[in-house]
Design an enzyme around this catalytic site. Structure first.
Site, PDB file in Angstrom:
ATOM      1  N   MET A 279       0.807  -1.546   0.392  1.00 30.95           N
ATOM      2  CA  MET A 279       0.002   0.260   0.341  1.00 30.95           C
ATOM      3  C   MET A 279       0.664   0.785  -0.138  1.00 30.95           C
ATOM      4  O   MET A 279      -0.013   2.505  -0.494  1.00 30.95           O
ATOM      5  CB  MET A 279      -0.514   0.194   1.191  1.00 30.95           C
ATOM      6  CG  MET A 279      -1.702  -1.032   1.277  1.00 30.95           C
ATOM      7  SD  MET A 279      -2.765  -0.968  -0.104  1.00 30.95           S
ATOM      8  CE  MET A 279      -3.638   0.660   0.540  1.00 30.95           C
ATOM      9  N   ARG A 280       1.751   1.195   0.137  1.00 31.43           N
ATOM     10  CA  ARG A 280       3.132   2.547   0.395  1.00 31.43           C
ATOM     11  C   ARG A 280       2.881   2.956  -1.118  1.00 31.43           C
ATOM     12  O   ARG A 280       2.664   4.468  -1.147  1.00 31.43           O
ATOM     13  CB  ARG A 280       4.182   2.463   0.003  1.00 31.43           C
ATOM     14  CG  ARG A 280       5.257   2.949   0.698  1.00 31.43           C
ATOM     15  CD  ARG A 280       6.907   2.743   1.078  1.00 31.43           C
ATOM     16  NE  ARG A 280       7.445   2.274   1.679  1.00 31.43           N
ATOM     17  CZ  ARG A 280       6.837   0.784   1.988  1.00 31.43           C
ATOM     18  NH1 ARG A 280       7.974   0.152   1.087  1.00 31.43           N
ATOM     19  NH2 ARG A 280       7.722   0.450   2.931  1.00 31.43           N
ATOM     20  N   ALA A 281       2.512   2.370  -2.471  1.00 30.46           N
ATOM     21  CA  ALA A 281       2.781   3.336  -3.837  1.00 30.46           C
ATOM     22  C   ALA A 281       0.900   4.568  -3.445  1.00 30.46           C
ATOM     23  O   ALA A 281       0.711   5.160  -3.777  1.00 30.46           O
ATOM     24  CB  ALA A 281       2.371   2.275  -4.819  1.00 30.46           C
TER      25      ALA A 281
END
Length: 723
Positions: A279-281
């Site tokens: 989910m970092r993107a």
């Protein structure tokens, strides 16, 4: 001398912010919102990477810091120097640009015990490192791909958490470390590991402009700066001030930008369509979109902001293996996002400032098949940075492309054992034999091949070595590195009486000669030099496809272990240094994919060229130990006339067996070697094994390069013994 102005860099004109280059835009966005996570700038040398980064600090608004605080704290913030009240005395100073040298040690980055006060006053006091100095500023790492992995991990963790914790040398300190991390690198000198690449918020690719007019303007400005730095900077003073004011306005506005549900759904659809991991993107794209909206003076995130953020936040997160070039399909991005159309008015009446003219929602329905994920990338090395794809079909250098991967050799008019051999003497076989390019399969995990003994090279993951990281094995006199307190005290203890200290009378008295630093044993990186037989005998059936797959797998292993690699090929009557030793394994994989086969087998020339290359590298990097990987079936068609043309081999012509004598020379140099035996078929001559004995190296059949093959062999032997 005045710094080269940011606004003077071509592509960073504040009068036309829509024409900002990706590099300038990424740097501005991450300073507007440091939570974006920093910027990685990848590109060829001579593209103003360092120039524009060093100029960035000058266009940032000044900051207010507490007087006398070593950690650049603001009023009301707690630091190791004290808990400052809201009304503490302050001073205003410019934002710092702190440069981290590639050769920096961990104690210099984190901070450590203050040696002078520890030895002279007996006080254990913390001396801040570069992370503390960079707090509320910029931390710049040039050639970040050459930085030791544990330091990169440390930097990225501190940038993500906003704090640095130091537990070393009897010191326990925690301090704020909120900074903008900027790294620059030349991919030709080696890549960052994918998991480290993902930790940078934004990444951009830069290349020299191809437009002659743009290149003329770059040269004109640089020469004007070199001739009169102060006058040149003065001409851009107004542009610098305007840019500084705009950044300050965006920083003040960023907290008020509205990220609506529609923008969040757009971000989610884009990240899902491009199959990014985790989910970092999504989070980074959202933060960058907010910063982009603030930069353009908007109070609501639009699809134009999402698109601009995705182009900076996603390309480096789409890498599926180390040899895939980062990139983003802009057509797919536009298909997923659709047109930037205005949203219906919010209940509170806040208007949207989108550019579209239709009220109908555009873009594909996330439930249907439109805008789906792109196809899986094929195994093996991906396209280069300058291309978006390529044809992996084998091709002939002298003729049309063939139709298959390993079946390309079926087009050879000669038999497998006679392929590449010229019937007439005195002519190069390359002139008469088709040169074929075989395909290769999917890389696999290989066995660990290392250099015997204990080295002292750069930290890596291959061979045993005395390094700055690893387990502590002892101590030695010195002033750089991790202090070994017990050994330092033990060295000082016998000299207390002669230094005038009575028993039990206060602190120990130290001298500089007492200082001991820890010695550690870890692992080093090596120079892996591939010497590949590309003669006609290697083209038999599907042998070259298997060989290329094995080399590709060994390249992947070298990438993961942070080695330098080089590639020598030999066929016809000579050997060629196809790739000088480099940290860029990607380039080696590309050269391997284009490797053609055909002609004679000048094994002696290949070995002598390997010896020459290793001699040069020994002068350049005497601490880096080499591992020669010779890939051959051992069959040599040596042309003594060709060898005689080489001064290196003149003395070898006194007898037969030139290849063996060349191997003995390499063995005499102490070169560790691995012979990957490519001989196949029921009737084997064992020439490659004999060659490994002459090299005093390890012999491995090509089918046993993989780790799974070794495991299977061990399990089979165990079962036979049990039975």
């Amino acid at each position: 001398m005045p710094q080269y102005p940011f606004s003077a860099v071509v592509g960073a004109d504040p009068d036309d912010p829509t024409a900002f280059s990706d590099m300038a835009l990424a740097l501005v966005l991450t300073t507007i919102s440091p939570e974006v996570g920093g910027v990685l700038v990848r590109g060829e040398k001579g593209t103003a990477k360092s120039t524009i980064v060093r100029a960035l600090a000058a266009v940032l608004p000044p900051i207010e810091v507490v007087d006398g605080d070593r950690f650049s704290s603001r009023p009301g913030e707690v630091s190791p120097d004290g808990a400052w009240a809201e009304d503490a005395a302050t001073t205003e100073r410019p934002v710092r640009l702190v440069e981290l040298p590639v050769g920096a040690t961990e104690d210099r980055v984190l901070g450590s015990l203050h040696l002078e006060r520890a030895l002279s006053q007996g006080r254990a006091e913390y001396e801040p490192g570069l992370l503390a100095r960079a707090h509320r500023g910029l931390l710049y790492v040039d050639e970040v791909n050459l930085l030791h992995d544990h330091l990169v991990d440390l930097l990225l963790d501190a940038a993500a958490m906003g704090r640095s914790t130091v537990e070393r040398d009897g010191v326990s300190v925690e301090h704020a470390a909120r900074f903008v991390l900027v790294g620059t690198m030349n991919p030709e000198e080696g890549e960052l590991r994918p998991q480290l690449l993902d930790r940078f918020g934004l990444a951009v690719e830069v290349a020299a402009p191809r437009d002659p007019e743009v290149r003329v303007e770059v040269v004109r400005r640089r020469m004007a700066y070199d001739a009169d730095p102060a006058g040149f900077a003065g001409r851009y003073a107004d542009a610098e001030q305007a840019l500084r004011a705009r950044v300050a306005d965006a920083q003040a506005r960023v907290g008020d930008v509205d990220l609506g549900d529609r923008a969040l759904r757009d971000i989610a659809r884009v990240c899902a369509a491009f199959e990014v991991d985790g989910m970092r993107a999504d989070i980074v794209t959202a933060r960058a979109a907010i910063a982009h909206a603030a930069w353009h003076g908007r109070t609501r995130v639009t699809r134009a902001d999402v698109r601009a953020a995705a182009l900076l936040a996603l390309p480096h997160r789409r890498r599926r293996n180390p040899f895939d070039a980062p990139g983003l399909d802009e057509d797919l991005l536009d298909e997923v996002l659709g047109d930037d159309e205005p949203e219906p008015p919010e209940p509170e009446g806040d208007p949207d400032d989108g550019d579209g003219g239709s009220e109908k929602q555009a873009g594909p329905d996330p439930e249907d098949g439109d805008g789906g994920p792109p196809p899986e990338p094929e195994a093996g090395p991906g396209p280069s940075d300058e291309t978006s794809g390529g044809d992996d079909r084998p091709r002939s250098e002298d003729g049309p492309q063939s139709n298959g991967g390993g079946d390309a050799q079926d087009a050879t008019p000669q038999g497998p054992e006679d392929a590449g051999r010229d019937a007439s003497s005195g002519h190069d076989a390359q002139d008469a034999t088709p040169q074929l390019v075989a395909g290769m399969g999917q890389a696999y995990r290989t066995r660990l091949f290392s250099v015997r003994g204990t080295g002292a090279g750069e930290a890596g993951r291959r061979s045993r070595a005395v390094t700055e990281t690893g387990r502590r094995t002892g101590a030695e006199p010195g002033s750089h590195g991790s202090i070994h307190l017990a050994e330092t005290i033990r060295a000082a203890a016998p000299h207390q009486a002669e230094r005038g200290r009575a028993p039990g009378a206060g602190a120990l008295r130290f001298a500089a000669s007492d200082l001991r630093v820890a010695t550690r044993e870890g692992q080093e990186s090596n120079l892996v030099l591939f010497c590949v037989d590309a003669s006609g005998s290697m083209a038999a059936k599907r042998r070259m496809e298997q060989v290329k797959t094995a080399i590709l797998s060994l390249l992947l292993d070298a990438y993961q272990r942070r080695d330098k690699v080089g590639l020598i090929t030999f066929r016809g009557s000579s050997a060629e240094l196809a790739l000088p030793p480099t940290r860029s394994v990607d380039v080696a994989a590309t050269r391997l994919a284009d490797l053609a086969t055909g002609g004679r087998t000048p094994l002696d020339e290949g070995l002598l060229e390997a010896r020459r290359v290793l001699a040069v590298e020994r002068i350049r990097e005497p601490r880096r130990r080499p591992l020669l990987v010779l890939v051959t079936d051992g069959r040599a068609t040596n042309d003594k006339g060709a060898v005689a043309r080489s001064r290196r081999a003149a003395e070898l012509l006194a007898g037969d067996g030139v290849a063996s004598l060349a191997a003995e020379l390499l063995a005499g140099d102490g070169v560790a070697s691995l012979v990957v035996d490519c001989e196949s078929g029921p009737m084997r001559m064992g020439l490659a094994h004999s060659l490994s004995l002459a090299l005093r190296g390890e012999h491995v059949p090509v089918a046993e390069v993989s780790a799974s093959a070794l495991t299977s062999a061990v399990h089979g032997a165990v079962h036979e013994r049990v039975a």
